[in-house]
Design an enzyme around this catalytic site. Structure first.
Site, PDB file in Angstrom:
ATOM      1  N   HIS A 111       0.166 -10.566  -0.012  1.00 39.27           N
ATOM      2  CA  HIS A 111       0.492 -11.347  -1.205  1.00 39.27           C
ATOM      3  C   HIS A 111       1.769 -12.160  -1.000  1.00 39.27           C
ATOM      4  O   HIS A 111       2.704 -12.131  -1.813  1.00 39.27           O
ATOM      5  CB  HIS A 111       0.618 -10.441  -2.429  1.00 39.27           C
ATOM      6  CG  HIS A 111      -0.645  -9.704  -2.762  1.00 39.27           C
ATOM      7  ND1 HIS A 111      -1.784 -10.341  -3.204  1.00 39.27           N
ATOM      8  CD2 HIS A 111      -0.970  -8.384  -2.691  1.00 39.27           C
ATOM      9  CE1 HIS A 111      -2.745  -9.450  -3.408  1.00 39.27           C
ATOM     10  NE2 HIS A 111      -2.275  -8.261  -3.093  1.00 39.27           N
ATOM     11  N   TYR A 132      -2.391  -5.637   2.544  1.00 40.98           N
ATOM     12  CA  TYR A 132      -2.266  -6.599   1.443  1.00 40.98           C
ATOM     13  C   TYR A 132      -0.850  -7.150   1.476  1.00 40.98           C
ATOM     14  O   TYR A 132       0.110  -6.396   1.285  1.00 40.98           O
ATOM     15  CB  TYR A 132      -2.533  -5.928   0.087  1.00 40.98           C
ATOM     16  CG  TYR A 132      -3.985  -5.569  -0.163  1.00 40.98           C
ATOM     17  CD1 TYR A 132      -4.952  -6.562  -0.274  1.00 40.98           C
ATOM     18  CD2 TYR A 132      -4.379  -4.247  -0.288  1.00 40.98           C
ATOM     19  CE1 TYR A 132      -6.275  -6.239  -0.494  1.00 40.98           C
ATOM     20  CE2 TYR A 132      -5.707  -3.904  -0.509  1.00 40.98           C
ATOM     21  CZ  TYR A 132      -6.650  -4.913  -0.613  1.00 40.98           C
ATOM     22  OH  TYR A 132      -7.967  -4.590  -0.827  1.00 40.98           O
ATOM     23  N   GLU A 156      -6.102  -9.894   1.629  1.00 38.83           N
ATOM     24  CA  GLU A 156      -6.555 -10.692   0.480  1.00 38.83           C
ATOM     25  C   GLU A 156      -6.957 -12.118   0.835  1.00 38.83           C
ATOM     26  O   GLU A 156      -7.540 -12.820  -0.002  1.00 38.83           O
ATOM     27  CB  GLU A 156      -5.496 -10.707  -0.629  1.00 38.83           C
ATOM     28  CG  GLU A 156      -4.260 -11.551  -0.357  1.00 38.83           C
ATOM     29  CD  GLU A 156      -3.195 -10.826   0.431  1.00 38.83           C
ATOM     30  OE1 GLU A 156      -2.098 -11.401   0.591  1.00 38.83           O
ATOM     31  OE2 GLU A 156      -3.438  -9.683   0.884  1.00 38.83           O
ATOM     32  N   ARG A 184      -2.277   5.571  -2.126  1.00 39.95           N
ATOM     33  CA  ARG A 184      -3.367   5.256  -1.202  1.00 39.95           C
ATOM     34  C   ARG A 184      -2.887   5.374   0.245  1.00 39.95           C
ATOM     35  O   ARG A 184      -1.690   5.410   0.523  1.00 39.95           O
ATOM     36  CB  ARG A 184      -3.879   3.825  -1.450  1.00 39.95           C
ATOM     37  CG  ARG A 184      -4.620   3.651  -2.755  1.00 39.95           C
ATOM     38  CD  ARG A 184      -4.941   2.195  -3.035  1.00 39.95           C
ATOM     39  NE  ARG A 184      -3.746   1.422  -3.380  1.00 39.95           N
ATOM     40  CZ  ARG A 184      -3.746   0.119  -3.666  1.00 39.95           C
ATOM     41  NH1 ARG A 184      -4.884  -0.559  -3.626  1.00 39.95           N
ATOM     42  NH2 ARG A 184      -2.617  -0.501  -3.977  1.00 39.95           N
ATOM     43  N   LYS A 243      -0.148  -1.592   1.068  1.00 36.24           N
ATOM     44  CA  LYS A 243       0.690  -2.588   0.396  1.00 36.24           C
ATOM     45  C   LYS A 243       1.696  -3.183   1.368  1.00 36.24           C
ATOM     46  O   LYS A 243       1.987  -2.639   2.423  1.00 36.24           O
ATOM     47  CB  LYS A 243       1.424  -1.947  -0.788  1.00 36.24           C
ATOM     48  CG  LYS A 243       0.496  -1.535  -1.919  1.00 36.24           C
ATOM     49  CD  LYS A 243      -0.293  -2.706  -2.492  1.00 36.24           C
ATOM     50  CE  LYS A 243       0.579  -3.686  -3.246  1.00 36.24           C
ATOM     51  NZ  LYS A 243      -0.196  -4.814  -3.808  1.00 36.24           N
ATOM     52  N   ASP A 297       0.447  -9.551  -8.710  1.00 41.78           N
ATOM     53  CA  ASP A 297       0.905  -9.500  -7.320  1.00 41.78           C
ATOM     54  C   ASP A 297       0.820 -10.860  -6.631  1.00 41.78           C
ATOM     55  O   ASP A 297       1.337 -11.037  -5.522  1.00 41.78           O
ATOM     56  CB  ASP A 297       0.155  -8.437  -6.517  1.00 41.78           C
ATOM     57  CG  ASP A 297      -1.346  -8.519  -6.645  1.00 41.78           C
ATOM     58  OD1 ASP A 297      -1.847  -9.531  -7.171  1.00 41.78           O
ATOM     59  OD2 ASP A 297      -2.038  -7.572  -6.226  1.00 41.78           O
TER      60      ASP A 297
END
Length: 375
Positions: free
Chosen positions: A96, A94, A118, A15, A75, A270
């Site tokens: 996490h 993201y 998120e 991505r 990510k 994740d």
């Protein structure tokens, strides 16, 4: 503001954080967009498409990270990217962090503003930037599970939809949020026998109303989870507490009670995972077995359908990106409580309570470091 879009380097992550149309919106608003060469290739977006809409292509990560005020990623940074992080930089991706103490500490030590897709949360509790990837992962999970139920892939040799006179695969979905409800929907469409478990009865009522009994709904408690997990061919974990580590609902003892060749897919890996025996895996090495049960713990499932995922992600992130670029992060946060909830680390402090709690770090409320920010 200078906005940088690096090429993703996580294993099999194809991505990219923005589409050419997104670049165009930022360029028209007067911002400079730097895109690392080849960043969109995995999503079938050539460099020329970015250039056409106003981006500047830079040859490597060093120039991009050192020049950009706002870094857009998909990510979280991996270790090889930590040295690129610098004080005052805004990282929007993201993150996490509840499952990543080392990265949390690196962001704090380098005084990077870490804003997590998120944990951006609307007043009604919805997570607008997590939703599209949860939708993608949820819809992927049954087809991935069906693949690993095949005998040649380590499974029991069960066809998800069965055939006439033969029981279909039994699918247990833990969590009736965006990922879980989509997983249940697709599994039911594949003609599996589907049970979805959640403690929110209102969500279960909605599923009953929409699917008219095609998906069996069960209120979550330990006894119910023990019963249904033991009888499942495929367990899909889709439990989320925004920003926090996922609760462990399936113990190792429960995994041991499953039949050999059963499959577990934990979408919440994740965030630490909701299955005790799960660990993060990669697209290049996606599965392992514990107690003869196949475990799939890929943390970036949507990365394997990158074109769909990239466009879905940009659709929801772009308004927030534009706001940060136009106002600066501090003013953007003051004006938007949803975006304020996305700030996990700022100025060396961990501003997200669940992240701080997960790692035993000090929690500094956001208004203490950004005057006038929503608490």
């Amino acid at each position: 503001m200078i906005v940088g879009v690096p090429r993703e380097v996580k294993d099999n992550e194809y991505r990219v954080a923005v589409t050419p149309a997104g670049v165009r919106e930022l360029e028209v608003a007067g911002h400079q967009v730097l895109v690392e060469a080849g960043a969109g290739q995995g999503s079938s977006i050539p460099d020329a498409a970015y250039v056409k809409y106003g981006a500047e292509i830079v040859p490597g990560p060093e120039e991009l990270w050192s020049s950009a005020d706002l870094i857009l990623k998909v990510k979280e940074p991996v270790r090889e990217e930590y040295d690129h992080l610098r004080e005052g930089q805004i990282l929007f991706t993201y993150l996490h962090l509840a499952a990543g103490k080392e990265l949390t500490q690196v962001l704090a030590e380098r005084k990077v503003a870490g804003v997590a897709y998120e944990t951006v949360q609307l007043p009604d509790g919805r997570l607008p930037l997590l939703a599209p990837m949860s939708e993608v992962a949820g819809r992927m999970a049954p087809q991935v599970g069906a693949h690993y139920l095949e005998r040649g892939n380590g499974g029991r040799g069960v066809l998800m939809g069965g055939v006439s006179g033969v029981h279909p695969g039994r699918v247990v979905v833990l969590g009736a949020g965006m990922a879980g409800s989509n997983a249940a929907w697709i599994a039911a469409g594949m003609e599996g026998e589907v049970i979805i478990v959640d403690r929110d009865v209102d969500k279960l009522r909605d599923i009953d109303r929409i699917h008219k009994g095609r998906i069996l709904t069960v209120t979550s408690n330990r006894a119910a989870i023990e019963y249904h997990v033991a009888r499942a061919d495929l367990v899909i974990g889709a439990v989320l507490i925004p920003g926090a580590r996922a609760p462990v609902l399936v113990s190792e003892e429960m995994v041991a009670s499953m039949r050999p060749g059963s499959v577990i897919i934990d979408i919440s890996v994740d965030q630490g995972g909701c299955v005790e025996t799960i660990r993060m895996t990669t697209h290049s090495d996606p599965t392992y077995q514990v107690h003869d049960v196949v475990h799939y713990g890929v943390g970036n499932m949507p990365g394997s359908v990158p074109r769909t995922s990239t466009y879905a992600l940009t659709n929801v992130t772009l308004p927030y990106v534009t706001s940060i670029a136009e106002r600066g992060l501090e003013d953007a946060v003051r004006a938007d409580t949803a975006l304020a909830a996305g700030v996990n680390v700022f100025g060396g402090s961990v501003t997200n309570g669940p992240v701080a709690e997960a790692h035993g770090l000090e929690h500094v409320p956001l208004p203490s470091v950004i005057s006038g920010a929503p608490g």
